[in-house]
Design a protein around this motif. Sequence first.
Motif, PDB file in Angstrom:
ATOM      1  N   TYR A   1      30.525  32.028  49.032  1.00  7.59           N
ATOM      2  CA  TYR A   1      31.578  32.993  49.357  1.00  7.59           C
ATOM      3  C   TYR A   1      32.555  33.144  48.190  1.00  7.59           C
ATOM      4  CZ  TYR A   1      30.158  32.663  54.295  1.00  7.59           C
ATOM      5  OH  TYR A   1      29.457  32.695  55.467  1.00  7.59           O
TER       6      TYR A   1
ATOM      7  N   ASP B   1      38.122  35.361  49.332  1.00 10.44           N
ATOM      8  CA  ASP B   1      37.829  35.577  50.758  1.00 10.44           C
ATOM      9  C   ASP B   1      38.077  34.301  51.561  1.00 10.44           C
ATOM     10  OD1 ASP B   1      37.053  38.151  50.134  1.00 10.44           O
ATOM     11  OD2 ASP B   1      34.935  37.643  49.935  1.00 10.44           O
TER      12      ASP B   1
ATOM     13  N   GLN C   1      34.695  30.840  59.433  1.00 10.63           N
ATOM     14  CA  GLN C   1      33.638  31.678  58.857  1.00 10.63           C
ATOM     15  C   GLN C   1      33.836  33.149  59.205  1.00 10.63           C
ATOM     16  OE1 GLN C   1      29.509  30.899  60.007  1.00 10.63           O
ATOM     17  NE2 GLN C   1      28.897  31.313  57.895  1.00 10.63           N
ATOM     18  N   ARG C   2      34.241  33.410  60.451  1.00  9.64           N
ATOM     19  CA  ARG C   2      34.466  34.818  60.839  1.00  9.64           C
ATOM     20  C   ARG C   2      35.614  35.429  60.030  1.00  9.64           C
ATOM     21  NH1 ARG C   2      34.724  35.095  67.169  1.00  9.64           N
ATOM     22  NH2 ARG C   2      34.974  32.866  67.027  1.00  9.64           N
TER      23      ARG C   2
ATOM     24  N   LEU D   1      34.292  36.287  56.579  1.00  9.17           N
ATOM     25  CA  LEU D   1      33.450  37.498  56.600  1.00  9.17           C
ATOM     26  C   LEU D   1      34.296  38.763  56.759  1.00  9.17           C
ATOM     27  CD1 LEU D   1      30.489  36.127  58.776  1.00  9.17           C
ATOM     28  CD2 LEU D   1      30.464  36.586  56.307  1.00  9.17           C
TER      29      LEU D   1
ATOM     30  N   GLU E   1      35.841  39.436  53.458  1.00  7.05           N
ATOM     31  CA  GLU E   1      34.817  39.970  52.562  1.00  7.05           C
ATOM     32  C   GLU E   1      34.625  41.469  52.794  1.00  7.05           C
ATOM     33  OE1 GLU E   1      30.860  37.808  51.196  1.00  7.05           O
ATOM     34  OE2 GLU E   1      30.570  38.751  53.165  1.00  7.05           O
ATOM     35  N   ARG E   2      34.556  41.853  54.092  1.00  4.23           N
ATOM     36  CA  ARG E   2      34.409  43.291  54.428  1.00  4.23           C
ATOM     37  C   ARG E   2      35.590  44.091  53.891  1.00  4.23           C
ATOM     38  NH1 ARG E   2      32.671  41.277  59.313  1.00  4.23           N
ATOM     39  NH2 ARG E   2      34.702  41.601  60.300  1.00  4.23           N
TER      40      ARG E   2
END
Length: 618
Positions: free
Chosen positions: A287, A291, A356-357, A360, A363-364
């Motif tokens: 990752y 992020d 983790q969510r 992500l 990241e989006r």
Amino acid sequence: MAEQTNYTEDNIRSLDWKEHIRMRPGMYIGKLGDGSSPDDGIYILIKEVIDNSIDEFVMGAGKQIKISIIGEKVIVRDYGRGIPLGKVVDVVSKMNTGGKYDSKAFKKSVGLNGVGTKAVNALSSYFRVESTRDGKSASAEFEKGELTNQENLDDTSRRKGTKVSFVPDDSIFKKYKYRSEYVVKMLKNYVYLNPGLTILFNGEKYFSEHGLKDLLQDNMNESDMLYPIIHLRGDDIEVAITHSKTQYSEEYHSFVNGQNTTQGGTHLAAFREAVVKTIREYFGKNYDASDIRKSIVSAIAIKVMEPVFESQTKTKLGSTDMGGDLPTVRTYINDFVKTNLDNFLHKNPEIADKVQRKILQAERERKELSGIRKLAKERAKKASLHNKKLRDCRVHFGDTKNERNLESTLFITEGDSASGSITKSRDVNTQAVFSLKGKPLNSYGLSKKIVYENEEFNLLQAALNIEESLEDLRYNNIVIATDADVDGMHIRLLLITFFLQFFPEVIKEGHLYILQTPLFRVRNKKETIYCYSEEERVKAIEKLKPKPEITRFKGLGEISPDEFKHFIGPDIRLDPVMLDRETSIEEMLSFYMGKNTPTRQEFIIENLKVELDVVEDL
């Protein structure tokens, strides 16, 4: 040809300890200030005295410290072992005297290597130290470092310990005022770092059971925490971590040997790196570091033997070693985080899942922003080559080796006339000016995308250098300088909204201020008085009677550069922008800046204060 000056022994003189401190106070306590900033000298004086009491607690002597501030007088009383009675005068007035030189007694101490109380003594118009031990007591009084009185008591029923009272010298600290909010923040940090210690301040009690976990809980609204705080402790290290649901940027509270290292340093860099490394390894995914750390709110405290700081006021750690047989700071922190954070995530998979969510989601958002961010950076690069919005200064906050770095200031002004006056009268070494075109956008409820799309916000973010974190903030003081009229107030509100929405840690860390400028000028042929309130105006008229000339300043542009230099010079008046810990940022912004117009109208009507301009019949 000019006559040569003889350079002989007569030209050389040695300053005694107090003369040197009084002549160069910045070397010992950073900047002077007037109490409107948390790193102003009057708070460093308190800190230096308390540090000695904390060292006593750390050594297992005395579990309570009493502090009171009455007007300008500060009193600090601990119940430690007490200064050895024969050394009471020496400890506060002789250089190279103190317990800190015995590294066994104070292996990881907080204080200023025996300089601290001497600096307080030299910079105080009144200083008194009293020590009690073994049923006996000794005291000494000083004025500006000069001993004025000394007493010894062979028989006393007082509890053992040390009591220090002082009044900062107003010939050095001009027009200063203690703000209890800053003192309370400092004291809370002491109890977080020393669980089991009780501090009483003006009757209020401060105590922490869970250390850095309590720090994060007190600084965040629970509803904003993505998951319960991860709290990890080791021999010389303590860490607390969570993620915010709403905050965009990273937020860190870092400490070394009890010192709040507001500018980070080697330990904070190692911690940020260790969190990224551990999380990548846990999930087996490479990752992006930004992020992983986006929206992180955390605290780290380490203890180091004989730490090296990058400035006398110890705001940035420079040490690379832990001391003794221990490894480097980087290796020590990396190993601790890797083992303990990894274990925690394995034992708490539901928290690991939330982390983790969050990564992500970050990241989006980053990918959505990447195109516009690239364009914005190119635009900012072009603009900065001929950026008329920013008139920079020479010394920046990150220049920790320059003793004026704490004075680095960015004025955010409205319009060309106001910025013109400030630019002509500023100190080009430490004061920069950023000029707004007009009213900035109301950024409430908008995504970070707007920071890049809006040219002014993008250039302001670039000027401050805070896109990723506060680590590289370029100015210690960010000062909103607007007219004291309705439009000026609105601009202030819109700028505060921008910081609250996207960079709240700028406010949390005490960097944002409002510039006070005078409302009136009252003068006669001999004297000019600038008045910041109706009350000051009345006093000035009384002083300069019978018929002084009174001018009402409507806007900053009306004040000439020659006059303006008085208002941004040594006597600058700043109002800090502070957050009420009880109110969440989200609730506050939605009330003041959201679309609840009728509710807000009701609030304004109920709280409206009408001030009328009184025209004197002169």
